[in-house]
Design a protein around this motif. Structure first.
Motif, mmCIF file in Angstrom:
data_model
loop_
_atom_site.group_PDB
_atom_site.id
_atom_site.type_symbol
_atom_site.label_atom_id
_atom_site.label_comp_id
_atom_site.label_asym_id
_atom_site.label_seq_id
_atom_site.Cartn_x
_atom_site.Cartn_y
_atom_site.Cartn_z
ATOM 1 N N HIS A 282 -61.381 29.384 23.441
ATOM 2 C CA HIS A 282 -61.673 27.946 21.617
ATOM 3 C C HIS A 282 -63.158 28.121 22.710
ATOM 4 C CE1 HIS A 282 -61.143 24.728 20.222
ATOM 5 N NE2 HIS A 282 -60.169 24.608 19.166
ATOM 6 N N GLY A 283 -63.562 27.443 21.500
ATOM 7 C CA GLY A 283 -65.257 27.061 21.767
ATOM 8 C C GLY A 283 -65.217 25.247 22.384
ATOM 9 N N VAL A 284 -63.977 25.205 21.608
ATOM 10 C CA VAL A 284 -64.410 23.478 21.543
ATOM 11 C C VAL A 284 -63.453 23.148 23.399
ATOM 12 C CG1 VAL A 284 -64.841 21.448 20.819
ATOM 13 C CG2 VAL A 284 -65.058 23.010 19.165
ATOM 14 N N LEU A 285 -62.194 23.304 23.312
ATOM 15 C CA LEU A 285 -61.909 23.381 24.403
ATOM 16 C C LEU A 285 -62.303 23.480 26.192
ATOM 17 C CD1 LEU A 285 -57.988 23.569 22.693
ATOM 18 C CD2 LEU A 285 -59.262 21.340 23.213
ATOM 19 N N SER A 286 -61.871 21.714 26.735
ATOM 20 C CA SER A 286 -62.299 22.231 27.567
ATOM 21 C C SER A 286 -61.159 23.431 29.011
ATOM 22 C CB SER A 286 -62.522 20.816 29.044
ATOM 23 O OG SER A 286 -61.574 20.777 29.239
ATOM 24 N N LEU A 287 -62.005 24.431 29.575
ATOM 25 C CA LEU A 287 -61.408 24.613 30.617
ATOM 26 C C LEU A 287 -60.053 24.397 31.341
ATOM 27 C CD1 LEU A 287 -60.909 27.803 31.881
ATOM 28 C CD2 LEU A 287 -62.596 27.096 33.707
ATOM 29 N N THR A 288 -59.900 23.278 31.584
ATOM 30 C CA THR A 288 -58.831 22.639 31.571
ATOM 31 C C THR A 288 -57.557 22.607 30.656
ATOM 32 O OG1 THR A 288 -59.978 20.830 33.756
ATOM 33 C CG2 THR A 288 -57.724 20.412 32.904
ATOM 34 N N ALA A 289 -58.214 22.104 29.408
ATOM 35 C CA ALA A 289 -56.770 21.893 28.038
ATOM 36 C C ALA A 289 -56.779 23.332 27.993
ATOM 37 C CB ALA A 289 -57.960 21.409 27.617
ATOM 38 N N ILE A 290 -57.255 24.595 28.092
ATOM 39 C CA ILE A 290 -57.164 25.878 27.286
ATOM 40 C C ILE A 290 -55.565 26.092 28.657
ATOM 41 C CG2 ILE A 290 -57.756 27.898 27.681
ATOM 42 C CD1 ILE A 290 -60.119 27.000 26.366
ATOM 43 N N GLY A 291 -56.390 26.262 30.146
ATOM 44 C CA GLY A 291 -55.466 26.989 30.952
ATOM 45 C C GLY A 291 -54.121 25.786 30.804
ATOM 46 N N LEU A 292 -53.898 24.151 30.539
ATOM 47 C CA LEU A 292 -53.182 23.342 30.573
ATOM 48 C C LEU A 292 -51.718 24.018 29.507
ATOM 49 C CD1 LEU A 292 -51.074 21.501 31.517
ATOM 50 C CD2 LEU A 292 -52.882 19.447 30.526
ATOM 51 N N ALA A 293 -52.971 24.500 27.928
ATOM 52 C CA ALA A 293 -51.970 24.708 26.506
ATOM 53 C C ALA A 293 -51.191 26.155 27.331
ATOM 54 C CB ALA A 293 -52.845 24.720 25.717
ATOM 55 N N CYS A 294 -51.907 26.947 27.998
ATOM 56 C CA CYS A 294 -51.227 28.428 27.866
ATOM 57 C C CYS A 294 -49.898 27.906 29.492
ATOM 58 C CB CYS A 294 -52.028 28.864 29.253
ATOM 59 S SG CYS A 294 -53.751 30.210 27.636
ATOM 60 N N HIS A 295 -49.989 27.307 30.040
ATOM 61 C CA HIS A 295 -49.080 26.382 30.443
ATOM 62 C C HIS A 295 -47.851 25.668 30.280
ATOM 63 C CE1 HIS A 295 -46.454 25.077 34.419
ATOM 64 N NE2 HIS A 295 -46.925 24.322 33.786
ATOM 65 N N ILE A 296 -48.325 25.140 29.459
ATOM 66 C CA ILE A 296 -46.883 24.353 28.486
ATOM 67 C C ILE A 296 -46.660 25.208 27.977
ATOM 68 C CG2 ILE A 296 -46.413 22.963 26.633
ATOM 69 C CD1 ILE A 296 -48.803 21.084 28.274
ATOM 70 N N GLN A 297 -46.704 26.215 27.132
ATOM 71 C CA GLN A 297 -46.291 27.170 26.125
ATOM 72 C C GLN A 297 -45.341 28.389 27.205
ATOM 73 O OE1 GLN A 297 -49.040 29.373 23.553
ATOM 74 N NE2 GLN A 297 -50.322 27.414 22.828
ATOM 75 N N SER A 298 -46.199 27.997 28.098
ATOM 76 C CA SER A 298 -45.540 29.183 29.005
ATOM 77 C C SER A 298 -43.599 28.011 29.560
ATOM 78 C CB SER A 298 -45.458 29.927 30.467
ATOM 79 O OG SER A 298 -46.007 28.786 31.509
ATOM 80 N N GLU B 9 -54.858 19.289 39.729
ATOM 81 C CA GLU B 9 -55.752 17.897 39.059
ATOM 82 C C GLU B 9 -55.134 16.984 38.753
ATOM 83 O OE1 GLU B 9 -55.085 20.907 38.612
ATOM 84 O OE2 GLU B 9 -56.890 22.229 37.756
ATOM 85 N N GLY B 10 -56.260 15.764 39.664
ATOM 86 C CA GLY B 10 -55.746 14.458 39.084
ATOM 87 C C GLY B 10 -54.648 13.789 37.988
ATOM 88 N N GLU B 11 -54.330 12.751 38.282
ATOM 89 C CA GLU B 11 -53.794 12.381 36.419
ATOM 90 C C GLU B 11 -54.961 12.138 35.359
ATOM 91 O OE1 GLU B 11 -50.425 9.948 38.796
ATOM 92 O OE2 GLU B 11 -51.724 8.903 36.470
ATOM 93 N N THR B 12 -56.012 11.673 35.647
ATOM 94 C CA THR B 12 -57.290 11.403 34.782
ATOM 95 C C THR B 12 -57.168 13.007 34.114
ATOM 96 O OG1 THR B 12 -58.128 9.590 36.378
ATOM 97 C CG2 THR B 12 -59.554 10.010 34.652
ATOM 98 N N ARG B 13 -57.743 13.549 34.393
ATOM 99 C CA ARG B 13 -57.808 15.389 34.299
ATOM 100 C C ARG B 13 -56.784 15.615 33.415
ATOM 101 N NH1 ARG B 13 -60.836 19.334 37.923
ATOM 102 N NH2 ARG B 13 -61.401 20.243 35.980
#
Length: 303
Positions: A41-57, A75-79
């Protein structure tokens, strides 16, 4: 050190010194298919991409709230909260809030392996341009006096003050000590009910009022600790004060006095039979004995 290790497997393709070289092994178990539209994805941050992959697994029903994810990753609760908002904005995640019949608010999290488009706003129908109308003549000046100015809106009524805590009718030092020990030990049944010394002093008279009305300490403890909400208790003192006030039992009925222990009631005094002069026990003189009544002599005149 200069001997070549012949047991090491050779690379199946030449290494690329300027870019990544992929060594791919086919997965047969424990794998998740993720689209390139997400991982590249060209807009999502690396944290969001990794979190999405973890959630889908994760399997269905797994917890993906902020506190659970913060305990799983460094990562903390804020990120993590910011990454979840990114996934919601780009259609990879949805959090649906629903109020249960009991009044409790729950959140359902839905993960999409394909981004969902945002809901389209309802098209509004453009109003047709109005043709200018000729100006009307001004109305005649009113003869009546102008209406009075509107009064200021009335302030909302203040909420009623909370009901006062119950208090015992008669002071009792032993009962007050029992109430204080009961309140100070509530945290043993639920750690959220750890009260301060000021709260114990404030609530002890109310517990003493329960004990004065015949409630057993175990019954008072059960009324204060049963069916507590699962959410964190922000004000345990206010919750206990509400239960002590609203669930106050009625006064216990008076205990009947036990019968006097000792000799039985005194028997009636002795009197002579009106016919045969036999001594009999009767409360009043002029009565007949059992034999005279059986012979019917209680009605015949005496000789």
């Amino acid at each position: 050190m200069d001997i070549q290790n012949l047991s090491a497997p050779s690379c199946s393709q030449p290494l690329n010194p300027r870019g990544i070289t992929h060594i791919r092994t086919r997965h047969t178990t424990r794998f998740t298919v993720v689209g390139n539209h997400l991982v590249q994805h060209g807009v999502l941050s690396l944290t969001a991409i990794g979190l999405a992959c973890h959630i889908q697994s994760l399997p269905s029903g797994a917890r993906v709230d902020i506190k659970t994810l913060a305990a799983r990753f460094p990562e903390g609760e804020t990120r993590i909260a910011a990454a979840l908002r990114e996934l919601e904005a780009h259609g990879y995640l949805a959090r649906i809030r629903e109020r249960l019949p009991s009044g409790r608010l729950v959140t359902y999290t839905v993960s999409y392996n394909q981004p969902q488009p945002p809901p389209r706003p309802r098209p509004t129908r453009a109003a047709a341009p109005k043709t200018p109308e000729p100006p009307e003549p001004p109305p005649p000046a009113p003869m009546d006096p102008p209406p009075p100015a509107p009064s200021a809106p009335e302030a909302a009524p203040a909420p009623p003050p909370p009901a006062p805590l119950p208090a015992p009718l008669a002071p009792d030092l032993a009962r007050h000590r029992t109430a204080t020990a009961l309140l100070a030990g509530l945290h043993r049944h639920d750690p959220r009910l750890l009260l301060s010394e000021r709260a114990v002093r404030r609530l002890a008279p109310a517990v003493a009022a329960w004990l004065e009305r015949g409630a057993h300490p175990d019954a008072v403890r059960h009324a204060l600790t049963a069916n507590l909400p699962r959410d964190p208790l922000r004000h345990p003192e206010a919750l206990l004060a509400h239960r002590l006030t609203e669930l106050l039992p009625p006064p216990a009925p008076p205990v009947p006095a036990p019968p006097p222990s000792g000799a039985e009631a005194a028997p009636p005094p002795f009197h002579n039979c009106e016919r045969c002069e036999r001594a009999i026990r009767t409360p009043h003189p002029g009565a007949y004995c059992r034999d005279c009544r059986a012979a019917g002599l209680d009605t015949a005149p005496a000789a």
